[in-house]
Structure formats: C-alpha cells, structure tokens
Design an enzyme around this catalytic site. Structure first.
Site, PDB file in Angstrom:
ATOM      1  N   LYS A  68      36.929  28.617  -7.037  1.00  0.00           N
ATOM      2  CA  LYS A  68      35.653  28.248  -7.653  1.00  0.00           C
ATOM      3  C   LYS A  68      34.565  28.162  -6.582  1.00  0.00           C
ATOM      4  CE  LYS A  68      33.846  24.373 -10.478  1.00  0.00           C
ATOM      5  NZ  LYS A  68      34.252  23.101 -11.126  1.00  0.00           N
ATOM      6  N   SER A 114      33.647  22.852 -15.846  1.00  0.00           N
ATOM      7  CA  SER A 114      32.793  23.789 -15.127  1.00  0.00           C
ATOM      8  C   SER A 114      33.572  24.856 -14.362  1.00  0.00           C
ATOM      9  CB  SER A 114      31.891  23.033 -14.152  1.00  0.00           C
ATOM     10  OG  SER A 114      32.659  22.351 -13.175  1.00  0.00           O
ATOM     11  N   SER A 154      36.682  19.156 -15.687  1.00  0.00           N
ATOM     12  CA  SER A 154      36.331  20.549 -15.387  1.00  0.00           C
ATOM     13  C   SER A 154      37.495  21.451 -15.012  1.00  0.00           C
ATOM     14  CB  SER A 154      35.260  20.599 -14.287  1.00  0.00           C
ATOM     15  OG  SER A 154      34.028  20.136 -14.793  1.00  0.00           O
TER      16      SER A 154
END
Length: 386
Positions: A31, A108, A132
């Site tokens: 990420k 996220s 997330s």
C-alpha cells in the site's frame, strides 16, 4: 476513472529478494503508505505526492519480507490520506473488486485487497486504523489481519492516527497469511486460544442471516475451539462515539498544517471528516481518549483467559459502486461500530472469508488476546487444512 487493477501504474516499483527463506517465490505488493527509499509515499493524494520528497528509508516490514525471499512487484492505491473505508478515490478511481464486480473493494487498503483477490500477487501489505485491512478483506473475499497495536514495526510508514494505526496484510489462503506473519510477528507466550464466543451486539447489527451462518460454524467445532456463551459488551455505538473523535483529533494533528497550507481537494466523506476533525478541541479529544481506555479494559477482560471473540467483519458484503453517499455513510457507521471494538482495545483481528449474503462474501472475524496474532493465524491455517 476505472482502474484495471489496484497498482499505481504511474509509480512502478520493483524490489528483488535480498535473501532466501520461507517466502521464496512469493510476489507481494505494498500500500502507498509504506516508505520505499527513492520513491514518494503519496498516501492516495496527488497533491500530497507533489509536495513531498522521496523517502530516504525503506519500511522495515518490506526489508524483512525481501530478506525472507519475497519479491516486491508494486505499490497499490489507497483512499485519500487513508481516511475512508470505501476504496473510492476521487483522484485515482476505484480498484476493482474481483469478488463482487459491481461492488466497491473497501478501503483504505483498496488496491492491496484488489490485487490479492485478483491473483496478481500472493500477498499484499495494508494498514488498518478503523478497519482498513479488515473491511477490504471482507468485501473482496480474502484473508486479512489487523495485528495487535504496536506489534509490527511501523517506522518509515505514513500514519493517520498513531494511537490506532497498525500495519497488516492480505492473502487468498491462510497458509500464506501465516507464512508472512512468521516473518513479522513475535512468538506468543500468553494463554492459548481455546474457546470461541460470539459478540452479541455485532451479530444483531449484522442481522439474522450472517448470525446464523456464524453460529453454524461455531457449532461445527471451529478449528478445534470449544463453543462458549455469547459475550455482551453493551451498545457498540459507544465504541464508535469514543473512537471517532479520538482518531479524528490525531488525524488533524498529522495532516492539519498541510491541509491548511495547500488546501487540497478531497472527495465526498473525506472532505467532511477532515472539516469535523479540525474542530475537535484538546479537551474533547482527552475525553474521547479516556472513553477509549475504559472500553479497552472492558474488551481485554473478555479475552484475558484465552477466549477468542467471533463476529462478522462487516455488517454487509461490498456496497454497490452506484450506492448513494448517504447509503455509504450509513454502512460506514455500522461497520465502524463493529471494527472499533478491536480498534479501541488494540487487539488483533483476523478476517476469514467464510460468510456471505445475497450479494457476495462477508468476513468472519476472530479477535484474540493481545499478542496472540500468530496463534490466530495458526488457527486459521489449521481450519484450512481440515
């Protein structure tokens, strides 16, 4: 904008393994909150990327995985400054959800979940503050771990609210999730998980169908754990009410000066959350933090003897791509009431792709004692092996 996959195609990154070990031959993605020396950590916003210099160091999580034989093949999309559970980024688009083609991937850590679910990598790194990792894992029908708070080294990574931030990961199978955990997690020396107890309020929030599926799995002798009586923690709204202002205050401490100086454009929901965060006073934050601490003690008492709490990871499967902002916010509220249990308690939560509703997969979550992350991963691998 519709993304073909969850990778940052404008910022390609490739790092070969630096050693040999248990992760030989495995490919992974990270990420865009993990620092990689020589590249900018953009945290899902083009203006943030434009106003920051390349990282000087690489996350120790990535370094450890490379040393164990894994190959980093790219960085993945995230929601703007990680402040969302949806996976929809107004600047970069929405990564696909391979499990629910007309559904959002969750955020996220949207790109990381997407590329794992699509089979583009063997595992991927994410981060989890309010859900997330757990929510994208649930929506995309894969495994995901939010570790015990502070257990995984978070140096050289971006933060949203450090009191709640954790670094986690995704995989399509429990064996791979465990193999990664064995490189990143310390041994667990606490009471062995031996009893599974459903969380009553979470089952009520998710509804009868998901609750019935969960009870059937427990009754079948889930991973050798005994079935215990349901646990009641009281209304889960209390967890949300404590978590939300405490998290928001910290988020503004991290990003407020940058937002004030640069006035970035944010998408729906994120814009309003940062505006609300800017208005939280230190006194309100201290009150919220005290409430979180009280709830933390309450939850930890329930798992002190090796009990594992069990609940649906989210109240529904992936929200439709064309859902209204109001519908997204309504599901977000219910979801945060459930994810804030482990979030406020700082406990590990493992989401397994074992439940479903009429639209798609829903995760089944295990919340264990502090530091029991490896034990939870071993339970999942044992169940997977029959």
């Amino acid at each position: 904008m519709k993304l073909d996959n969850g990778f940052l195609d404008f910022d390609p990154v490739h790092l070969a393994p630096t050693g040999h070990g248990p992760l030989d031959g495995l490919r992974f993605a990270a990420k865009d909150v993990y620092d990689i020396a020589g590249t900018v950590t953009g945290i899902g916003h083009p203006l943030y990327r434009d106003t920051h210099a390349p990282a000087e160091h690489t996350s120790p999580v990535i370094t450890a995985l490379l040393a164990a034989g894994a190959e980093l093949v790219g960085k993945t999309h995230t929601d703007e400054l990680t402040y969302s559970l949806a996976g929809q980024n107004v600047h970069y688009g929405t990564p696909p959800n391979p499990a629910v083609p007309n559904g959002i991937p969750g955020g996220s850590s949207s790109g990381s979940a997407s590329v794992v679910a699509a089979g583009l990598v063997d595992f991927a790194l994410g981060s989890d503050t309010g859900g997330s990792v757990r929510v994208p894992a649930s929506y995309c029908g894969i495994y995901g771990l939010r570790p015990t708070h502070g257990l995984v080294d978070d140096h050289h990574s971006a933060h949203l609210a450090k009191s709640f931030d954790t670094l986690g990961w995704f995989a399509r199978d429990a064996a791979t999730l465990l193999a990664v955990g064995q490189q990143l997690l310390p041994a667990y020396h606490g009471p062995a998980p031996h009893r599974l107890r459903p969380l009553s309020e979470a089952l009520a929030m998710a509804g009868d169908d998901l609750a019935g599926q969960l009870h059937e799995l427990i009754a079948d002798g889930f991973a050798g754990l005994s079935a215990g009586e349901p646990v009641s923690l009281g209304p889960l709204q209390a967890f949300f009410d404590a978590f939300r202002p405490a998290q928001a205050f910290e988020a503004w401490q991290y990003f407020g000066d940058w937002i004030t100086e640069h006035r970035p454009t944010f998408g729906p929901g994120i814009r309003e959350r940062f505006a609300a965060a800017s208005a939280i006073t230190p006194a309100q934050a201290a009150e919220a933090r005290a409430a979180c601490d009280a709830l933390r003690r309450k939850v930890r008492e329930q798992v002190a003897d090796g009990t594992v709490l069990c609940l649906p990871t989210a109240p529904t499967s992936a929200i439709p791509l064309d859902a209204s902002d109001a519908a997204v916010d309504e599901v977000r509220l219910r979801t945060l009431c459930m994810t804030a249990v482990a979030g406020t308690a700082g406990l590990p939560q493992l989401s397994l792709p074992l439940l479903h509703d009429e639209r798609g997969p829903v995760g089944l979550s295990l919340i264990g004692p502090p530091g029991s992350d490896l034990a939870l991963l071993q339970l999942a691998a044992r169940r997977e092996n029959g």
